[in-house]
Design an enzyme around this catalytic site. Structure first.
Site, PDB file in Angstrom:
ATOM      1  N   CYS A 166       0.809  -1.225   0.000  1.00  0.00           N
ATOM      2  CA  CYS A 166       0.000   0.000   0.000  1.00  0.00           C
ATOM      3  C   CYS A 166       0.837   1.267   0.000  1.00  0.00           C
ATOM      4  O   CYS A 166       0.292   2.367  -0.144  1.00  0.00           O
ATOM      5  CB  CYS A 166      -0.938  -0.014   1.193  1.00  0.00           C
ATOM      6  SG  CYS A 166      -1.932  -1.524   1.261  1.00  0.00           S
ATOM      7  N   HIS A 306      -2.697   7.785   6.339  1.00  0.00           N
ATOM      8  CA  HIS A 306      -2.949   6.476   5.741  1.00  0.00           C
ATOM      9  C   HIS A 306      -4.358   6.041   6.133  1.00  0.00           C
ATOM     10  O   HIS A 306      -5.119   5.592   5.285  1.00  0.00           O
ATOM     11  CB  HIS A 306      -1.902   5.474   6.217  1.00  0.00           C
ATOM     12  CG  HIS A 306      -1.998   4.137   5.564  1.00  0.00           C
ATOM     13  ND1 HIS A 306      -1.997   3.973   4.196  1.00  0.00           N
ATOM     14  CD2 HIS A 306      -2.115   2.891   6.092  1.00  0.00           C
ATOM     15  CE1 HIS A 306      -2.103   2.687   3.906  1.00  0.00           C
ATOM     16  NE2 HIS A 306      -2.177   2.012   5.033  1.00  0.00           N
ATOM     17  N   GLU A 317      -0.771   5.367  13.764  1.00  0.00           N
ATOM     18  CA  GLU A 317      -0.396   6.523  12.943  1.00  0.00           C
ATOM     19  C   GLU A 317      -0.594   7.831  13.703  1.00  0.00           C
ATOM     20  O   GLU A 317       0.262   8.724  13.650  1.00  0.00           O
ATOM     21  CB  GLU A 317      -1.195   6.537  11.648  1.00  0.00           C
ATOM     22  CG  GLU A 317      -0.799   7.688  10.740  1.00  0.00           C
ATOM     23  CD  GLU A 317      -1.493   7.698   9.393  1.00  0.00           C
ATOM     24  OE1 GLU A 317      -1.078   8.486   8.524  1.00  0.00           O
ATOM     25  OE2 GLU A 317      -2.452   6.913   9.212  1.00  0.00           O
ATOM     26  N   LYS A 338      -9.665   7.997   2.670  1.00  0.00           N
ATOM     27  CA  LYS A 338     -10.111   6.605   2.483  1.00  0.00           C
ATOM     28  C   LYS A 338     -11.516   6.400   3.020  1.00  0.00           C
ATOM     29  O   LYS A 338     -12.182   5.421   2.679  1.00  0.00           O
ATOM     30  CB  LYS A 338      -9.143   5.635   3.150  1.00  0.00           C
ATOM     31  CG  LYS A 338      -7.817   5.458   2.426  1.00  0.00           C
ATOM     32  CD  LYS A 338      -6.986   4.380   3.085  1.00  0.00           C
ATOM     33  CE  LYS A 338      -5.631   4.228   2.410  1.00  0.00           C
ATOM     34  NZ  LYS A 338      -4.723   5.358   2.699  1.00  0.00           N
ATOM     35  N   HIS A 343      -9.856   1.854   0.184  1.00  0.00           N
ATOM     36  CA  HIS A 343      -8.410   1.638   0.145  1.00  0.00           C
ATOM     37  C   HIS A 343      -8.007   1.023  -1.202  1.00  0.00           C
ATOM     38  O   HIS A 343      -8.320  -0.131  -1.480  1.00  0.00           O
ATOM     39  CB  HIS A 343      -8.003   0.730   1.293  1.00  0.00           C
ATOM     40  CG  HIS A 343      -6.536   0.644   1.519  1.00  0.00           C
ATOM     41  ND1 HIS A 343      -5.600   1.303   0.748  1.00  0.00           N
ATOM     42  CD2 HIS A 343      -5.810  -0.045   2.457  1.00  0.00           C
ATOM     43  CE1 HIS A 343      -4.393   1.033   1.174  1.00  0.00           C
ATOM     44  NE2 HIS A 343      -4.488   0.211   2.213  1.00  0.00           N
ATOM     45  N   PHE A 404       1.808  -3.548   4.066  1.00  0.00           N
ATOM     46  CA  PHE A 404       2.201  -4.828   4.639  1.00  0.00           C
ATOM     47  C   PHE A 404       3.694  -5.055   4.367  1.00  0.00           C
ATOM     48  O   PHE A 404       4.203  -4.753   3.290  1.00  0.00           O
ATOM     49  CB  PHE A 404       1.404  -5.972   4.015  1.00  0.00           C
ATOM     50  CG  PHE A 404      -0.019  -6.089   4.523  1.00  0.00           C
ATOM     51  CD1 PHE A 404      -0.487  -5.305   5.558  1.00  0.00           C
ATOM     52  CD2 PHE A 404      -0.886  -7.009   3.950  1.00  0.00           C
ATOM     53  CE1 PHE A 404      -1.782  -5.425   6.025  1.00  0.00           C
ATOM     54  CE2 PHE A 404      -2.194  -7.142   4.412  1.00  0.00           C
ATOM     55  CZ  PHE A 404      -2.641  -6.349   5.450  1.00  0.00           C
TER      56      PHE A 404
END
Length: 416
Positions: A166, A306, A317, A338, A343, A404
């Site tokens: 991502c 994010h 975050e 998002k 996403h 990830f």
């Protein structure tokens, strides 16, 4: 020491769940529109998560002829559509443009997963004679979109793909920034595309408990920072940006949206899928971007997080932001777009870079929608831009994406 070349954005394009072009996207960002709905691309009846943010009213016949589209997986179609809009927006004189000085750095986290699935299932369910399509491998490899973009326009500069889950399209943009700074190109087409709303991707993410299962209320399923968030909503689409050397852009009288001033990257070195609980990698990524931009924390007006709507990620975050920015964290606008787009995995940073450009260009910070009750672990003094867009003179915007594997990437854009 030779002064680094400045880089600006001179063209933008997109196709995503809340806009099939820039105008639609910016309008829906301003109005807080959700792109989530029940999945239509396959029968999701037996899946735990049956919702997604699909591109709306998409018909490939509006963009490609039948012979041409055979060459492109859906993620590649989205790439070419968004780049076409961005290149047209940049208004190049192709007779004067030195195409050897124009490159492409594109990104995708998964690539042609639907093509891979279709071919393997056709083989498994058929007579098991390996009659694979000659387009099988070119459909699925993540670098093929960059190749097709260069083929379409004859761009002969640096050309490759970046894959870091991502975080991919922020990494692509950071590379594009540096290639121009270093004099390797005058123009780079950059961004990312993804088409992951497929049986294997939805099934795989569901088995990890990563996706929201708010199937009875999809439009409110992507709810970053909300106490009842239960996972992200998977999405598809693309975002494209034309990065150009400042003097090159000035010389041709180009419209300039903003300057690209910094990129940062790091690794959590912590866990395969979970973020570092204190956001240590995120802190380093943001700090590296600020150092690269040669600005202080007080210059950031807006931070596009994010913010995927996962229980662990959102908290980590925001902890990282507060750790790095201190009291200035309370003075910034923070939001997660998002909540509207879902996403887009490897394309998400490109679409969110466009949201930062929207904030700079329009003087309007896009909201975080669907927040009914802020998680009590979150500092109530943070301005999460909840519910509606907020007017603000945004001179500097930061955008975070994390993937990830512990990949972290951050970009900074500034009004010019």
């Amino acid at each position: 020491m030779k002064e680094a070349r400045r880089v600006v954005v001179t063209g933008i394009g997109t196709i995503n769940p809340i806009g099939n072009n820039i105008e639609e996207y910016f309008t829906n960002l301003a109005n807080g529109v959700s792109g989530a709905a029940e999945i239509t691309l396959f029968d999701s009846t037996n899946f735990k998560s049956r919702i997604a943010c699909e591109v709306k009213n998409y018909d490939w016949k509006d963009y490609f002829d039948r012979k041409e589209v055979r060459k492109y997986d859906r993620f590649c179609q989205f790439a070419l559509i968004s780049v076409t809009e961005a290149v047209e927006d940049a208004n190049f004189d192709f007779d004067a443009l030195d195409k050897e000085r124009v490159g492409v750095v594109w990104s995708s986290g998964i690539g042609g997963l639907q093509s891979f699935y279709d071919e393997v299932m056709d083989w498994a369910e058929g007579d098991r004679i390996p009659r694979f399509s000659p387009f099988f491998v070119p459909h699925l490899i993540t670098d093929i979109a960059a190749g097709h973009i260069s083929i379409k326009y004859g761009f002969m500069g640096p050309n490759y793909s970046v894959t870091s889950a991502c975080a991919s399209s922020n990494h692509a943009m950071a590379d594009a920034l540096n290639l121009i700074r270093w004099g390797k190109a005058d123009v780079i087409v950059t961004g990312g595309s993804e088409a992951p709303i497929t049986i294997p991707a939805v099934g795989g993410f569901s088995s990890m408990h990563a996706l929201s299962t708010r199937n009875d209320d999809p439009q409110h399923a992507s709810r970053p920072f909300d106490v009842d968030r239960d996972g992200f909503v998977i999405a598809e689409g693309a975002g494209a940006l034309i990065f150009e050397e400042y003097e090159h852009a000035k010389a041709r009288g180009a419209k300039i949206y903003c300057e690209v001033i910094g990129g940062g990257m790091s690794a959590d070195a912590h866990h395969m899928t979970a973020p570092h609980p204190e956001g240590m990698g995120a802190i380093k990524s943001m700090r590296e971007a600020l150092n690269d931009a040669e600005i202080g924390i007080e210059e950031i007006d807006y931070l596009n997080t994010h913010g995927t709507s996962t229980p662990l990620g959102d908290i980590a975050e925001l902890k990282a932001i507060q750790s790095l920015f201190g009291d200035h964290a309370y003075k910034m606008n923070i939001s997660s777009t998002k909540s509207m787009t879902g996403h887009l995995l490897g394309a998400t940073a490109a679409v969110e870079a466009l949201a930062c450009i929207f904030a700079i260009d329009k003087g309007l910070v896009p909201p975080t929608i669907n927040v009914e009750s802020v998680d009590p672990q979150i500092d109530e003094k943070l301005n999460l831009t909840i519910g509606t867009a907020q007017k603000r003179d945004v001179k500097c915007a930061m955008s975070n994406t994390f993937g990830f594997g512990g990949h972290n990437s951050t970009m900074i854009f500034r009004k010019i």
